[in-house]
Enzyme design. Sequence first.
Site, PDB file in Angstrom:
ATOM      1  N   ASP A  86      -7.184  -6.350   3.378  1.00  0.00           N
ATOM      2  CA  ASP A  86      -6.506  -5.054   3.501  1.00  0.00           C
ATOM      3  C   ASP A  86      -6.561  -4.556   4.944  1.00  0.00           C
ATOM      4  O   ASP A  86      -7.632  -4.298   5.477  1.00  0.00           O
ATOM      5  CB  ASP A  86      -7.220  -4.061   2.567  1.00  0.00           C
ATOM      6  CG  ASP A  86      -6.537  -2.708   2.502  1.00  0.00           C
ATOM      7  OD1 ASP A  86      -5.470  -2.535   3.107  1.00  0.00           O
ATOM      8  OD2 ASP A  86      -7.094  -1.825   1.809  1.00  0.00           O
TER       9      ASP A  86
ATOM     10  N   HIS B   6      -8.059   1.557  -4.576  1.00  0.00           N
ATOM     11  CA  HIS B   6      -9.086   1.330  -3.550  1.00  0.00           C
ATOM     12  C   HIS B   6      -9.707   2.669  -3.174  1.00  0.00           C
ATOM     13  O   HIS B   6      -9.065   3.499  -2.542  1.00  0.00           O
ATOM     14  CB  HIS B   6      -8.386   0.662  -2.344  1.00  0.00           C
ATOM     15  CG  HIS B   6      -9.258   0.477  -1.146  1.00  0.00           C
ATOM     16  ND1 HIS B   6      -8.737   0.200   0.109  1.00  0.00           N
ATOM     17  CD2 HIS B   6     -10.600   0.504  -0.978  1.00  0.00           C
ATOM     18  CE1 HIS B   6      -9.721   0.074   0.982  1.00  0.00           C
ATOM     19  NE2 HIS B   6     -10.861   0.263   0.348  1.00  0.00           N
TER      20      HIS B   6
ATOM     21  N   MET C  92     -12.064  -5.537   4.264  1.00  0.00           N
ATOM     22  CA  MET C  92     -11.291  -4.674   5.163  1.00  0.00           C
ATOM     23  C   MET C  92     -11.073  -5.410   6.480  1.00  0.00           C
ATOM     24  O   MET C  92     -12.029  -5.815   7.137  1.00  0.00           O
ATOM     25  CB  MET C  92     -12.026  -3.358   5.426  1.00  0.00           C
ATOM     26  CG  MET C  92     -12.048  -2.393   4.255  1.00  0.00           C
ATOM     27  SD  MET C  92     -10.440  -2.058   3.514  1.00  0.00           S
ATOM     28  CE  MET C  92      -9.524  -1.375   4.910  1.00  0.00           C
TER      29      MET C  92
ATOM     30  N   HIS D 246      -0.930  -1.027  -4.469  1.00  0.00           N
ATOM     31  CA  HIS D 246      -2.231  -0.731  -3.867  1.00  0.00           C
ATOM     32  C   HIS D 246      -2.284   0.763  -3.568  1.00  0.00           C
ATOM     33  O   HIS D 246      -1.417   1.310  -2.880  1.00  0.00           O
ATOM     34  CB  HIS D 246      -2.433  -1.550  -2.588  1.00  0.00           C
ATOM     35  CG  HIS D 246      -3.790  -1.402  -1.979  1.00  0.00           C
ATOM     36  ND1 HIS D 246      -4.899  -2.068  -2.470  1.00  0.00           N
ATOM     37  CD2 HIS D 246      -4.224  -0.650  -0.946  1.00  0.00           C
ATOM     38  CE1 HIS D 246      -5.950  -1.732  -1.744  1.00  0.00           C
ATOM     39  NE2 HIS D 246      -5.578  -0.871  -0.817  1.00  0.00           N
TER      40      HIS D 246
ATOM     41  N   ASP E 187      -4.531   3.883  -2.129  1.00  0.00           N
ATOM     42  CA  ASP E 187      -5.669   4.205  -1.261  1.00  0.00           C
ATOM     43  C   ASP E 187      -6.116   5.643  -1.443  1.00  0.00           C
ATOM     44  O   ASP E 187      -5.379   6.572  -1.107  1.00  0.00           O
ATOM     45  CB  ASP E 187      -5.272   4.000   0.205  1.00  0.00           C
ATOM     46  CG  ASP E 187      -5.126   2.530   0.550  1.00  0.00           C
ATOM     47  OD1 ASP E 187      -6.094   1.785   0.336  1.00  0.00           O
ATOM     48  OD2 ASP E 187      -4.037   2.131   1.014  1.00  0.00           O
TER      49      ASP E 187
ATOM     50  N   MET F 154      -8.727   8.476  -0.255  1.00  0.00           N
ATOM     51  CA  MET F 154      -9.636   8.815   0.854  1.00  0.00           C
ATOM     52  C   MET F 154     -10.103  10.256   0.710  1.00  0.00           C
ATOM     53  O   MET F 154      -9.298  11.142   0.403  1.00  0.00           O
ATOM     54  CB  MET F 154      -8.899   8.683   2.188  1.00  0.00           C
ATOM     55  CG  MET F 154      -8.293   7.317   2.407  1.00  0.00           C
ATOM     56  SD  MET F 154      -7.339   7.290   3.930  1.00  0.00           S
ATOM     57  CE  MET F 154      -6.764   5.586   3.920  1.00  0.00           C
TER      58      MET F 154
ATOM     59  N   MET G 268     -11.971   4.951  -1.107  1.00  0.00           N
ATOM     60  CA  MET G 268     -12.729   5.152   0.133  1.00  0.00           C
ATOM     61  C   MET G 268     -13.365   6.529   0.029  1.00  0.00           C
ATOM     62  O   MET G 268     -12.987   7.474   0.742  1.00  0.00           O
ATOM     63  CB  MET G 268     -11.778   5.035   1.335  1.00  0.00           C
ATOM     64  CG  MET G 268     -11.375   3.591   1.590  1.00  0.00           C
ATOM     65  SD  MET G 268      -9.841   3.440   2.521  1.00  0.00           S
ATOM     66  CE  MET G 268      -8.666   3.516   1.180  1.00  0.00           C
TER      67      MET G 268
ATOM     68  N   SER H  79       0.840  -1.196   0.000  1.00  0.00           N
ATOM     69  CA  SER H  79       0.000   0.000   0.000  1.00  0.00           C
ATOM     70  C   SER H  79       0.877   1.248   0.000  1.00  0.00           C
ATOM     71  O   SER H  79       1.625   1.503   0.953  1.00  0.00           O
ATOM     72  CB  SER H  79      -0.906   0.013   1.232  1.00  0.00           C
ATOM     73  OG  SER H  79      -1.476   1.302   1.341  1.00  0.00           O
TER      74      SER H  79
HETATM   75  C1  DX5 Z   1      -6.688   1.529   5.159  1.00  0.00           C
HETATM   76  C2  DX5 Z   1      -6.139   1.289   3.779  1.00  0.00           C
HETATM   77  C3  DX5 Z   1      -5.055   0.265   3.736  1.00  0.00           C
HETATM   78  C4  DX5 Z   1      -3.848   0.638   4.535  1.00  0.00           C
HETATM   79  C5  DX5 Z   1      -3.188  -0.632   4.995  1.00  0.00           C
HETATM   80  O1  DX5 Z   1      -7.781   2.356   5.077  1.00  0.00           O
HETATM   81  O2  DX5 Z   1      -7.155   0.824   2.911  1.00  0.00           O
HETATM   82  O3  DX5 Z   1      -4.710  -0.097   2.418  1.00  0.00           O
HETATM   83  O4  DX5 Z   1      -2.931   1.421   3.813  1.00  0.00           O
HETATM   84  O5  DX5 Z   1      -2.157  -0.299   5.838  1.00  0.00           O
HETATM   85  P1  DX5 Z   1      -1.532  -1.295   6.897  1.00  0.00           P
HETATM   86  O6  DX5 Z   1      -0.986  -2.460   6.135  1.00  0.00           O
HETATM   87  O7  DX5 Z   1      -0.512  -0.449   7.552  1.00  0.00           O
HETATM   88  O8  DX5 Z   1      -2.648  -1.724   7.825  1.00  0.00           O
HETATM   89 ZN    ZN Z   2      -6.607  -0.088   0.881  1.00  0.00          ZN
END
Ligand code: DX5
Ligand code: ZN
Length: 220
Positions: A175, A66, A137, A33, A35, A37, A68, A8
């Site tokens: 994840d 991904h 998740m 990956h 993320d 947000m 969010m 990630s």
């Molecule tokens: C959380 C993200 C993850 C996050 C995982 O909201 O979707 O992808 O980056 O990070 P670790 O592996 O540190 O839990």
């Molecule tokens: Zn993620």
Amino acid sequence: MNKIIAPSMLAADFANLQRDIEMVNASDADWFHIDVMDGMFVPNISFGMPVIKAIKKHAKKTMDVHLMIVDPDRYISDFKNVGADILTVHYEACTHLHRTIQAIKAEGMLAGVSLNPHTPIAVLEDIIVDLDLVLIMSVNPGFGGQSFIENTFKKVEQLKHLIEYAGSKALIEVDGGVTIENIEKLSEAGVDAFVAGSFVFKSENPIQTITDLKRLVSSK
Ligand code: DX5
Ligand code: ZN
């Protein structure tokens, strides 16, 4: 099937992003990956199109994005344009999930749906055959570095049954809080793709850490 490791980039050093992208390129990892947000769906803001475009410029592997964010339909073609190969939306953020999935596929991307820790697998019953990927998740979305929620194992088993029962080709991705301690058991439960953020990027030797994770889930 060859199992997938997806570091990630949320845990990368943003001041040295190209260096960290090259590290992933040179490693045994399979996907990037990414993320996204929005500060609405989750209580945190990460990054948007310009950063994803910059990652894409150097990334030599699949871009697993991904989302969010609320109402992701607004940006599906934009994510395609900045380089997403897989686009995953949250079940909890989509009122017309079937339409959203079709729109992602129409753009030529693989379509995924993610479930928050409290959302039961059963809500996917009528969409599972349309999905390329389900992202479970294993922490509450919004932040890296949280601890793994043990109930995830039960959900992976339920999802595996649903996929087999329905004859779906969906991959199972997990994840949040993935480490060397739980990856093997997750793999045995049926997980195909593993996201790891902090465990990779906060380690002394990220390339070696990725190799170690990959070795634990590769068929012996
Ligand atoms: C959380 C993200 C993850 C996050 C995982 O909201 O979707 O992808 O980056 O990070 P670790 O592996 O540190 O839990
Ligand atoms: Zn993620």
